[in-house]
Design an enzyme around this catalytic site. Structure first.
Site, PDB file in Angstrom:
ATOM      1  N   ILE A 152       0.844  -1.189   0.000  1.00  0.00           N
ATOM      2  CA  ILE A 152       0.000   0.000   0.000  1.00  0.00           C
ATOM      3  C   ILE A 152       0.881   1.241   0.000  1.00  0.00           C
ATOM      4  O   ILE A 152       1.773   1.376   0.840  1.00  0.00           O
ATOM      5  CB  ILE A 152      -0.923   0.033   1.231  1.00  0.00           C
ATOM      6  CG1 ILE A 152      -1.815  -1.214   1.277  1.00  0.00           C
ATOM      7  CG2 ILE A 152      -1.760   1.310   1.256  1.00  0.00           C
ATOM      8  CD1 ILE A 152      -2.838  -1.290   0.163  1.00  0.00           C
ATOM      9  N   CYS A 153       0.641   2.156  -0.935  1.00  0.00           N
ATOM     10  CA  CYS A 153       1.360   3.435  -0.951  1.00  0.00           C
ATOM     11  C   CYS A 153       2.866   3.170  -1.019  1.00  0.00           C
ATOM     12  O   CYS A 153       3.334   2.354  -1.795  1.00  0.00           O
ATOM     13  CB  CYS A 153       0.950   4.242   0.279  1.00  0.00           C
ATOM     14  SG  CYS A 153       1.603   5.896   0.413  1.00  0.00           S
ATOM     15  N   ALA A 154       3.658   3.862  -0.177  1.00  0.00           N
ATOM     16  CA  ALA A 154       5.105   3.661  -0.168  1.00  0.00           C
ATOM     17  C   ALA A 154       5.503   2.328   0.450  1.00  0.00           C
ATOM     18  O   ALA A 154       6.694   2.014   0.520  1.00  0.00           O
ATOM     19  CB  ALA A 154       5.800   4.816   0.554  1.00  0.00           C
ATOM     20  N   THR A 166       3.551   3.205  -6.997  1.00  0.00           N
ATOM     21  CA  THR A 166       3.696   3.605  -5.600  1.00  0.00           C
ATOM     22  C   THR A 166       3.249   5.055  -5.474  1.00  0.00           C
ATOM     23  O   THR A 166       2.787   5.668  -6.437  1.00  0.00           O
ATOM     24  CB  THR A 166       5.146   3.425  -5.110  1.00  0.00           C
ATOM     25  OG1 THR A 166       5.184   3.582  -3.678  1.00  0.00           O
ATOM     26  CG2 THR A 166       6.085   4.447  -5.737  1.00  0.00           C
ATOM     27  N   THR A 172      -0.023  -0.205  -4.926  1.00  0.00           N
ATOM     28  CA  THR A 172      -0.972   0.879  -5.141  1.00  0.00           C
ATOM     29  C   THR A 172      -0.251   2.219  -5.135  1.00  0.00           C
ATOM     30  O   THR A 172       0.903   2.328  -4.731  1.00  0.00           O
ATOM     31  CB  THR A 172      -2.058   0.933  -4.042  1.00  0.00           C
ATOM     32  OG1 THR A 172      -1.521   1.555  -2.861  1.00  0.00           O
ATOM     33  CG2 THR A 172      -2.577  -0.453  -3.696  1.00  0.00           C
TER      34      THR A 172
END
Length: 383
Positions: free
Chosen positions: A159-161, A179, A211
């Site tokens: 998720i994300c970073a 990312t 993501t």
């Protein structure tokens, strides 16, 4: 990786300004690209759902890993809250070591178990492992555990970073991925064989999914729910969250470092004498997704932070069993320094209301800075 964009961007801009590099700011674009998110082919969506389908257990086991000293607030709590309200899988919140998980930029929670306890109880591993952004990408315990779970057959979702953590574990080599916009260059520099996929909020390649920024965990979890339990179940949960639609559409060009972003961060960071701390009252049974989104948003203005308070020092259990430890207890917070989590609203609406309140207090430019950090496509009809 630093504590968060909140610290990293702010300090970088201050250093550049004090070092006499004001001209650097004027070299930044004056605005992001006004671009509509391109459509996602139906076959691509179908392929992602197929890749995410559970392979072993009829009722899957989802493990969400965090490091104790700083794991991103919404990345850790929102997947837990959404999956537990769906009730289509068993969900456990893990930490690399004993004790609470200090989230960043706000909240402090008790995990369900350590990774060592999880391994002892469930040696076959999880069906899915969700990896939030963490304060560093090279935590040895986290990386070793991720590798072991992948070897046991777990599907990994960065998720994300958190994608950088997955990359540091070697699980994104030669794979397609995405990312958070701010960390993209860094991720590709550290893992040069990754093929970046623009204009997608989530990307699957084999057993690994990644993501874009923080708010992408909402459509990502709905997609996972659909893969596990079907479209009707995912739509019911989406309605409960306040989302009419969700998919992988994303306009990557709308998220980048711009001159207005940089000047607002610098101005807000330099005005340290005007920094405010707001209180969020913890109530048993409160919605943890709304709590995470509101606390995260108010802590990303560079003018304010959010802290929690309760009558007693004991952890307060949310709607779906997350135990939040209050930052302060035994006294009430001044009324004019409290922010609501909008218990009468659905979580997606609660975030919008929080952003409206931030605009009223600090102006549109600060709200844009918050939305940019959350990688929240406010202008799109599809969140």
């Amino acid at each position: 990786m630093s504590k968060s964009i909140f610290v990293r961007v702010g300090l970088a801009l201050i250093v550049l300004s004090l070092a006499g590099f004001g001209g650097w700011m004027f070299s930044l674009p004056s605005a992001t690209a006004a671009k509509e998110a391109p459509p996602v082919p139906q076959e691509e969506t179908a392929a992602m759902l197929t890749a995410l389908k559970p392979a072993v257990r009829e009722r899957p086991l989802v493990a969400i890993i965090g490091i104790n000293d700083a794991t991103e607030t919404t990345d850790y709590l929102m997947p837990t809250g959404i999956l537990r309200r769906a009730d289509v899988a068993d969900v456990v919140m893990l930490a690399t070591g004993p004790g609470p998980v200090q989230l960043y930029p706000a909240l402090n929670v008790e995990p369900d178990a350590t990774i060592a306890q999880f391994d002892a109880a469930l040696p076959d591993g999880a069906d899915y492992v969700i990896v939030p952004a963490m304060s560093r990408d090279d935590d040895p315990a986290a990386l070793a555990w991720l590798k072991s779970q992948a070897e046991k057959g777990a599907r990994i979702i960065g998720i994300c970073a958190g994608a950088k953590v997955v990359g540091a574990a070697g699980l994104l080599d030669d794979k397609r991925a995405t990312t958070h916009w701010y960390y993209l260059v860094e991720m590709l520099k550290r893992s040069p064989t990754i093929e970046y996929v623009p204009d997608r909020r989530m990307v699957s390649d084999g057993s690994v999914t990644t993501t874009t920024g923080i708010t992408a965990s909402m459509p990502m979890m709905l997609t996972l729910i659909e893969a596990i339990a079907g479209r009707a179940k995912a739509e019911a949960v989406a309605n409960d969250l306040g989302l009419a639609k969700w998919n992988a559409r994303h306009a990557s060009g709308a998220f980048k470092l711009t001159r207005p972003f940089a000047t607002t961060v610098l101005a807000n960071r330099m005005a340290f004498w005007n920094r405010e701390e707001f209180g969020i009252r913890l109530e048993p049974g409160m919605d943890e997704v709304s709590l995470a989104l509101v606390a995260d948003a108010w802590s990303r203005t560079y003018r304010s932070s959010a802290a929690t308070f309760a009558v007693a020092p004991d952890a307060v259990e949310t709607r779906n069993g997350i135990r939040v430890i209050p930052d302060q207890s035994g006294r009430n917070w001044p009324e004019d320094r409290q922010v609501p989590t909008f218990s009468d609203r659905k979580p997606a609406e609660a975030l919008d209301r929080a952003l409206e309140a931030i605009t009223a207090r600090y102006g549109k430019s600060t709200t844009s800075v918050v939305a940019m950090q959350l990688e929240y496509p406010r202008q799109e009809t599809v969140r």
